[in-house]
Enzyme design. Structure first.
Site, PDB file in Angstrom:
ATOM      1  N   ASP A  24      -0.375   5.213   0.943  1.00 43.58           N
ATOM      2  CA  ASP A  24      -0.593   6.109   2.072  1.00 43.58           C
ATOM      3  C   ASP A  24      -0.824   5.225   3.322  1.00 43.58           C
ATOM      4  OD1 ASP A  24      -0.770   8.475   0.809  1.00 43.58           O
ATOM      5  OD2 ASP A  24      -2.661   7.890  -0.075  1.00 43.58           O
TER       6      ASP A  24
ATOM      7  N   ASP B 182      -2.375  -0.829   5.864  1.00 44.21           N
ATOM      8  CA  ASP B 182      -2.702   0.085   6.993  1.00 44.21           C
ATOM      9  C   ASP B 182      -4.044   0.289   6.940  1.00 44.21           C
ATOM     10  OD1 ASP B 182      -2.781   2.026   4.897  1.00 44.21           O
ATOM     11  OD2 ASP B 182      -2.839   3.543   6.619  1.00 44.21           O
TER      12      ASP B 182
ATOM     13  N   ASP C 270      -6.937  -2.686   2.484  1.00 43.01           N
ATOM     14  CA  ASP C 270      -6.045  -3.532   2.300  1.00 43.01           C
ATOM     15  C   ASP C 270      -6.206  -5.081   2.933  1.00 43.01           C
ATOM     16  OD1 ASP C 270      -3.873  -1.955   1.468  1.00 43.01           O
ATOM     17  OD2 ASP C 270      -3.967  -1.035   3.462  1.00 43.01           O
TER      18      ASP C 270
ATOM     19  N   LYS D  94      -9.007  -4.428  -3.777  1.00 39.98           N
ATOM     20  CA  LYS D  94      -7.412  -4.706  -3.852  1.00 39.98           C
ATOM     21  C   LYS D  94      -6.961  -6.079  -4.077  1.00 39.98           C
ATOM     22  CE  LYS D  94      -5.586  -0.669  -1.644  1.00 39.98           C
ATOM     23  NZ  LYS D  94      -4.480  -0.284  -0.569  1.00 39.98           N
TER      24      LYS D  94
ATOM     25  N   ASP E 111       0.750  -1.108   0.223  1.00 39.99           N
ATOM     26  CA  ASP E 111       0.028   0.124  -0.055  1.00 39.99           C
ATOM     27  C   ASP E 111       0.919   1.331  -0.008  1.00 39.99           C
ATOM     28  OD1 ASP E 111      -2.419   1.577   0.334  1.00 39.99           O
ATOM     29  OD2 ASP E 111      -1.663   1.779   2.508  1.00 39.99           O
TER      30      ASP E 111
END
Length: 225
Positions: free
Chosen positions: A10, A174, A178, A151, A8
């Site tokens: 951010d 995070d 995810d 994702k 990931d």
């Protein structure tokens, strides 16, 4: 053998003070001798640019799975019309997407919309549901997206195209977007600043945050421990 990575952006490759990319991640990614996939909620140009700056092949899952780039072909996996209708209805109701008149967050977005955290969440979720969509919180923004897209499916598509084994892959993230990635890889890691959904889905939760945590994972995995 060095495992493939799914990362990931951010909250995972960033610095906690500015949310900018931590420059320390560039050298280990450039030296990684296995595929590195950037899987993000950001619009497609952002992870592509990050691949350029890092000097790694462009393997990208953007917009929470709505855009998948295998390095040779771009795949759009969701229809943009419904999210755009939600954005229009939200603004007609007197709210704002929150990014200002030029809205560089959504300007190049192909399959979803993102709304800034200061904006009201409840009416956004209600409008999204009316259009058969969902809202997920990436920790950076509220994303209005197709619930059939995530994702994890995007990562599977990249792995199929490139030819690496997801059972040998390590993912770091995070936030709740995810969790779907964590379900399809062999080992999943949540940095300490992760939300509760990501932590619950991960095989391992770190004591360190943001890029510090990710860098510790890369060092450990590279050393085979």
């Amino acid at each position: 053998m060095t495992p493939p990575l799914v990362l990931d952006i951010d909250g995972t490759l960033t610095r906690p003070d500015t949310w900018g990319i931590d420059p320390r991640i560039f050298d280990p990614l450039r030296a990684w001798d296995a595929p590195v996939v950037l899987a993000t909620g950001k619009a497609f140009p952002y992870p592509v640019a990050l691949c350029h700056f890092a000097g790694i092949p462009e393997l990208v899952v953007a917009e929470n799975g709505g855009v998948v780039y295998t390095g040779e072909e771009v795949h759009f996996t969701a229809d943009p019309d419904a999210p755009r209708a939600v954005a229009e209805a939200y603004e007609d109701a007197g709210y704002s997407l929150g990014w200002g008149p030029e809205d560089t967050v959504n300007r190049w977005r192909e399959t979803e919309i993102a709304v800034e955290h200061s904006q009201p969440e409840t009416p956004l979720r209600e409008l999204a549901a009316e259009h058969g969509l969902e809202v997920i919180d990436s920790g950076y923004a509220y994303h209005v997206k197709d619930p059939a897209v995530d994702k994890g499916a995007g990562v599977e598509a990249v792995a199929d195209a490139v030819g690496f084994d997801l059972a040998e892959t390590v993912a770091v993230g995070d936030s709740e977007n995810d969790a779907a990635t964590f379900e399809v890889v062999g080992h999943s890691v949540a940095v300490s600043n992760a939300d509760e959904v990501a932590k619950a889905a991960a095989d391992e939760v770190l004591e360190t945050a943001h890029a510090d945590g990710t860098l510790s994972v890369l060092e450990r995995v590279r050393d085979g421990s």
